[in-house]
Design a protein around this motif. Structure first.
Motif, PDB file in Angstrom:
ATOM      1  N   MET A  59       0.833  -1.212   0.000  1.00 34.76           N
ATOM      2  CA  MET A  59       0.000   0.000   0.000  1.00 34.76           C
ATOM      3  C   MET A  59       0.862   1.255   0.000  1.00 34.76           C
ATOM      4  O   MET A  59       0.522   2.246  -0.649  1.00 34.76           O
ATOM      5  CB  MET A  59      -0.931  -0.007   1.208  1.00 34.76           C
ATOM      6  N   PHE A  60       1.966   1.206   0.729  1.00 38.13           N
ATOM      7  CA  PHE A  60       2.832   2.377   0.790  1.00 38.13           C
ATOM      8  C   PHE A  60       3.450   2.666  -0.573  1.00 38.13           C
ATOM      9  O   PHE A  60       3.486   3.828  -1.023  1.00 38.13           O
ATOM     10  CB  PHE A  60       3.922   2.174   1.833  1.00 38.13           C
ATOM     11  N   GLU A  61       3.927   1.652  -1.247  1.00 37.56           N
ATOM     12  CA  GLU A  61       4.493   1.849  -2.587  1.00 37.56           C
ATOM     13  C   GLU A  61       3.433   2.424  -3.527  1.00 37.56           C
ATOM     14  O   GLU A  61       3.738   3.279  -4.370  1.00 37.56           O
ATOM     15  CB  GLU A  61       5.024   0.522  -3.140  1.00 37.56           C
ATOM     16  N   HIS A  62       2.201   1.974  -3.375  1.00 37.41           N
ATOM     17  CA  HIS A  62       1.127   2.511  -4.205  1.00 37.41           C
ATOM     18  C   HIS A  62       0.918   3.992  -3.927  1.00 37.41           C
ATOM     19  O   HIS A  62       0.756   4.798  -4.855  1.00 37.41           O
ATOM     20  CB  HIS A  62      -0.164   1.736  -3.944  1.00 37.41           C
ATOM     21  N   MET A  63       0.949   4.387  -2.656  1.00 38.88           N
ATOM     22  CA  MET A  63       0.765   5.800  -2.325  1.00 38.88           C
ATOM     23  C   MET A  63       1.925   6.647  -2.850  1.00 38.88           C
ATOM     24  O   MET A  63       1.722   7.784  -3.296  1.00 38.88           O
ATOM     25  CB  MET A  63       0.608   5.979  -0.821  1.00 38.88           C
ATOM     26  N   LEU A  64       3.134   6.118  -2.816  1.00 33.85           N
ATOM     27  CA  LEU A  64       4.259   6.860  -3.386  1.00 33.85           C
ATOM     28  C   LEU A  64       4.032   7.124  -4.871  1.00 33.85           C
ATOM     29  O   LEU A  64       4.367   8.199  -5.380  1.00 33.85           O
ATOM     30  CB  LEU A  64       5.561   6.087  -3.197  1.00 33.85           C
ATOM     31  N   ALA A  65       3.462   6.163  -5.548  1.00 33.29           N
ATOM     32  CA  ALA A  65       3.206   6.328  -6.983  1.00 33.29           C
ATOM     33  C   ALA A  65       2.106   7.349  -7.269  1.00 33.29           C
ATOM     34  O   ALA A  65       1.982   7.812  -8.408  1.00 33.29           O
ATOM     35  CB  ALA A  65       2.836   4.976  -7.607  1.00 33.29           C
ATOM     36  N   GLN A  66       1.329   7.708  -6.250  1.00 33.52           N
ATOM     37  CA  GLN A  66       0.265   8.683  -6.454  1.00 33.52           C
ATOM     38  C   GLN A  66       0.734  10.126  -6.277  1.00 33.52           C
ATOM     39  O   GLN A  66      -0.009  11.066  -6.550  1.00 33.52           O
ATOM     40  CB  GLN A  66      -0.889   8.424  -5.480  1.00 33.52           C
ATOM     41  N   ARG A  67       1.970  10.315  -5.811  1.00 37.22           N
ATOM     42  CA  ARG A  67       2.478  11.678  -5.681  1.00 37.22           C
ATOM     43  C   ARG A  67       2.500  12.370  -7.041  1.00 37.22           C
ATOM     44  O   ARG A  67       2.576  11.724  -8.083  1.00 37.22           O
ATOM     45  CB  ARG A  67       3.904  11.657  -5.116  1.00 37.22           C
ATOM     46  N   ASN A  68       2.428  13.679  -7.024  1.00 35.97           N
ATOM     47  CA  ASN A  68       2.485  14.384  -8.302  1.00 35.97           C
ATOM     48  C   ASN A  68       3.905  14.306  -8.869  1.00 35.97           C
ATOM     49  O   ASN A  68       4.810  13.766  -8.217  1.00 35.97           O
ATOM     50  CB  ASN A  68       1.948  15.819  -8.162  1.00 35.97           C
ATOM     51  N   PRO A  69       4.146  14.778 -10.081  1.00 38.22           N
ATOM     52  CA  PRO A  69       5.470  14.591 -10.697  1.00 38.22           C
ATOM     53  C   PRO A  69       6.628  15.173  -9.904  1.00 38.22           C
ATOM     54  O   PRO A  69       7.779  14.820 -10.163  1.00 38.22           O
ATOM     55  CB  PRO A  69       5.316  15.295 -12.049  1.00 38.22           C
ATOM     56  N   LEU A  70       6.364  16.054  -8.945  1.00 32.40           N
ATOM     57  CA  LEU A  70       7.435  16.623  -8.131  1.00 32.40           C
ATOM     58  C   LEU A  70       7.466  16.037  -6.729  1.00 32.40           C
ATOM     59  O   LEU A  70       8.171  16.537  -5.847  1.00 32.40           O
ATOM     60  CB  LEU A  70       7.291  18.149  -8.070  1.00 32.40           C
ATOM     61  N   GLY A  71       6.709  14.967  -6.517  1.00 34.44           N
ATOM     62  CA  GLY A  71       6.784  14.262  -5.249  1.00 34.44           C
ATOM     63  C   GLY A  71       5.891  14.807  -4.161  1.00 34.44           C
ATOM     64  O   GLY A  71       6.092  14.482  -2.981  1.00 34.44           O
ATOM     65  N   LEU A  72       4.874  15.605  -4.509  1.00 36.65           N
ATOM     66  CA  LEU A  72       4.023  16.250  -3.517  1.00 36.65           C
ATOM     67  C   LEU A  72       2.621  15.641  -3.513  1.00 36.65           C
ATOM     68  O   LEU A  72       2.198  15.017  -4.485  1.00 36.65           O
ATOM     69  CB  LEU A  72       3.944  17.751  -3.795  1.00 36.65           C
ATOM     70  N   LEU A  73       1.919  15.855  -2.394  1.00 33.98           N
ATOM     71  CA  LEU A  73       0.565  15.345  -2.236  1.00 33.98           C
ATOM     72  C   LEU A  73      -0.371  16.448  -1.772  1.00 33.98           C
ATOM     73  O   LEU A  73       0.016  17.323  -0.995  1.00 33.98           O
ATOM     74  CB  LEU A  73       0.540  14.214  -1.197  1.00 33.98           C
ATOM     75  N   SER A  74      -1.605  16.352  -2.228  1.00 35.38           N
ATOM     76  CA  SER A  74      -2.657  17.225  -1.707  1.00 35.38           C
ATOM     77  C   SER A  74      -3.323  16.508  -0.532  1.00 35.38           C
ATOM     78  O   SER A  74      -2.771  15.562   0.031  1.00 35.38           O
ATOM     79  CB  SER A  74      -3.675  17.544  -2.800  1.00 35.38           C
ATOM     80  N   GLU A  75      -4.515  16.944  -0.173  1.00 34.07           N
ATOM     81  CA  GLU A  75      -5.213  16.373   0.977  1.00 34.07           C
ATOM     82  C   GLU A  75      -5.901  15.061   0.653  1.00 34.07           C
ATOM     83  O   GLU A  75      -5.879  14.123   1.456  1.00 34.07           O
ATOM     84  CB  GLU A  75      -6.248  17.381   1.481  1.00 34.07           C
ATOM     85  N   ASP A  76      -6.509  14.968  -0.530  1.00 34.53           N
ATOM     86  CA  ASP A  76      -7.391  13.849  -0.864  1.00 34.53           C
ATOM     87  C   ASP A  76      -7.042  13.272  -2.230  1.00 34.53           C
ATOM     88  O   ASP A  76      -6.458  13.942  -3.083  1.00 34.53           O
ATOM     89  CB  ASP A  76      -8.852  14.324  -0.913  1.00 34.53           C
ATOM     90  N   ILE A  77      -7.464  12.018  -2.429  1.00 33.78           N
ATOM     91  CA  ILE A  77      -7.320  11.365  -3.730  1.00 33.78           C
ATOM     92  C   ILE A  77      -8.641  10.691  -4.080  1.00 33.78           C
ATOM     93  O   ILE A  77      -9.283  10.070  -3.214  1.00 33.78           O
ATOM     94  CB  ILE A  77      -6.177  10.330  -3.722  1.00 33.78           C
ATOM     95  N   ALA A  78      -9.036  10.810  -5.326  1.00 38.45           N
ATOM     96  CA  ALA A  78     -10.229  10.114  -5.809  1.00 38.45           C
ATOM     97  C   ALA A  78      -9.849   8.679  -6.156  1.00 38.45           C
ATOM     98  O   ALA A  78      -9.040   8.457  -7.064  1.00 38.45           O
ATOM     99  CB  ALA A  78     -10.794  10.824  -7.042  1.00 38.45           C
TER     100      ALA A  78
END
Length: 609
Positions: free
Chosen positions: A556-575
């Protein structure tokens, strides 16, 4: 999307104008700016994080502009990356003929003359990197959240903008006329732009950028070098840590929840909130994450902020959120001059959460402060006077622990005695007992220990649902929420307690959507949530690891890393349906979750080498 160990620049083919959260952030502890994939500054509040949004293109202003772009004629593609281990952003634009330009964006930050230099200033360097590129510079700040174009005056090499509450001056070695009129020109040599205080530069823009860029790069590389990073996932952890650092307002020590306002939690949901303030809970999570990396200066600055708040309130209850310069009231209004992110208003300024009671804040303050009594590296460790200040938080925690509140999810339409809030009040008492023991204050240690034990028993009796076989979100309740995943993290239960394991499993079934986790699913004031909450996904990952399911947690963690934006950042929520980012950006909660989960899951250096 970046892979977990990626070190090379990310490439965006044919990037579109900003319509998603593929943004980078630059900052220096005074201000910050968001930059899209083509090097266009689309968000920056001046003269501080919660000031007027002089650059507000991200939220669709009614006036033309609200951005600062370096436009390459006949653009074909763009690449973007951070200089390694820094907050300096590099954007490369290429046209269809093989010509290109490189934009370097940063805000100066370094130590000089015994103090930090971090002015309200954006620096940009643009240089040709092939062929004969032809560019156009459009600098179009706005006033009063996009409702007015500012007055401006110019000289041969500078332009002054009379913004709302601040005057900014652009000094450049490009003709002011070319910039004011947005005229295209061939870029034959590097161009330099300094957008800062209304003061005459004592050196050329080129020299200023040369030495401040080098000093800023050195500062960030040294800061990163002093982090205690685990063996695995170093690049994502470092990027997350730098991002958290950029969200602290150094003048007071406040840490904002995010740098933006009103990016909705899901499309057209109306869940649009202003996060440019300091939530005591969110900031405490940030401090704990940075502490684990060894970046204790942020903790010391934040504790200074909190103690100033406590001193002002005396023995009165405190709210959950404050302005970055200690404002207690943050009246919430809607801004008609901004249509919103992708036109999805309303845009709100201020946040009425300041009116709420959220009882977990007392535990948040004590937990964030506890390390100063035990960490021998600190120049000013906690003493008895510091402890006495924290005891005020403990007494308030005892007073409100079992009274209804809005909870950490800030329900606006209902109140209950929330399990997490009560457990955090217990944590305040528990940690005060440990601190008193460390200080040799035996009588106070017994007092806080006895209070903690009694409160713990009462919470267990009311928060455990025998019929469901799980802990529940509120006293005598029947629902689950993701905050229950933290009961082991704060020490309320042992992670291998069968009751906690059963609760983790039930939460995974009830709130899980594939590799994502919702904070809750019961309808609230705005209906049923539609997006997963990133930090909850990371909490679930940590809970899986703590209860022995490490392989599932790592996947699950590797999957979340892959959801980061192209610069490695995250917003609050994901659809969950498409992985699209929603919510304010960059979200400190999300970057905290990444750091905490990575440090729990990473192999040790000793085992890996």
């Amino acid at each position: 999307m970046p892979t977990p160990q990626e070190e090379t620049p990310d490439t965006q083919e044919n990037p579109e104008p900003t319509s998603s959260l593929e943004l980078g952030v630059i900052g220096n502890g005074s201000v910050a700016a968001l930059i899209d994939g083509r090097g266009r500054i689309v968000w920056c509040c001046l003269p501080r994080f919660d000031g007027d949004a002089s650059f507000c293109a991200l939220l669709s202003p009614q006036c033309e502009g609200g951005d600062w772009s370096i436009e390459l004629e006949d653009i074909d593609r763009a690449e973007q990356h951070y200089m390694p281990n820094t907050a300096v952003l590099v954007t490369r634009l290429y046209d269809h003929h093989g010509s290109g330009v490189e934009i370097v964006d940063y805000m100066p930050r370094f130590r000089t003359r015994g103090r930090f230099y971090h002015p309200v200033l954006i620096a940009r360097r643009v240089r040709p990197i092939g062929g004969s590129p032809r560019i156009r510079v459009r600098l179009r700040p706005l006033c009063k959240y996009g409702s007015e174009t500012p007055q401006s005056t110019s000289g041969s090499n500078h332009i002054r903008f009379l913004l709302d509450g601040v005057v900014q001056r652009l000094t450049s070695d490009v003709s002011s006329t070319m910039i004011e009129r947005g005229l295209p020109f061939f870029l034959e040599k590097p161009a330099h732009f300094v957008f800062g205080p209304d003061e005459t530069l004592t050196e050329s823009p080129a020299d200023f950028i040369h030495h401040t860029l080098e000093n800023t790069l050195t500062y960030w590389r040294e800061w990163v070098r002093n982090l205690s990073v685990p063996y695995e996932w170093q690049e994502p952890i470092i990027r997350a840590a730098i991002t958290l650092k950029l969200c602290q307002y150094e003048a007071t020590g406040a840490i904002v929840a995010a740098l933006t306002t009103s990016i909705p939690e899901s499309a057209n949901s109306g869940r649009n909130w202003d996060y440019r303030y300091c939530w005591l809970r969110d900031a405490a999570f940030t401090v704990r994450a940075l502490n684990r990396l060894g970046a204790t200066r942020s903790m010391e600055e934040y504790i200074r902020y909190v103690f100033n708040l406590v001193a002002a309130d005396g023995d009165n209850e405190i709210g959950p959120v404050f302005g970055i310069t200690f404002e207690h009231e943050l009246p919430e209004t809607q801004v008609a001059s901004l249509a919103g992110y992708r036109g999805m208003g309303p845009v709100r300024v201020g946040n009425d959460a300041w009116r709420q009671r959220q009882n977990d804040v007392y535990g948040s303050v004590v937990l964030a402060s506890s390390q100063i009594f035990f960490d021998r590296r600190l120049e000013h460790p906690g003493d008895e006077l510091t402890f006495r200040r924290l005891e005020c938080m403990g007494e308030l925690a005892l007073r409100v622990a079992e009274t209804p509140d809005a909870g950490l999810w800030e329900y606006r339409g209902r109140a209950a005695v929330h399990t997490y809030s009560a457990a955090m009040c217990w944590a305040a008492c528990d940690r005060l007992a440990h601190i008193a023991t460390e200080l040799g204050l035996d009588e106070r240690a017994r007092y806080w220990h006895d209070e903690a034990v009694a409160l713990h028993a009462r919470i267990e009796a009311r928060a455990w649902n025998e019929k469901l076989g799980t802990f529940v979100d509120a006293y005598d309740g029947e629902h689950l929420d993701a905050s229950l995943l933290l009961l082991a993290d704060i020490g309320f239960v042992n992670a291998m307690d069968p009751r906690f394991i059963a609760t983790v499993d039930a939460i995974g079934v009830a709130l899980g959507r594939g590799d994502y986790l919702f904070r809750y699913i019961a309808p609230d004031d705005f209906g049923a949530p539609e997006t997963s909450f990133n930090i909850c996904t990371f909490w679930y990952i940590e809970a899986l690891a703590a209860t022995g399911r490490r392989e599932r947690a790592r996947m699950m963690f590797e999957h979340m890393l892959a959801q980061r934006n192209p610069l490695g950042l995250l917003s609050e929520d994901i659809a969950p349906a498409n992985g699209e980012h929603w919510g304010n950006f960059p979200q400190t909660y999300s970057m905290v979750g990444l750091i905490q989960a990575a440090m729990r899951l990473s192999r040790r250096w000793e085992d890996a080498l």
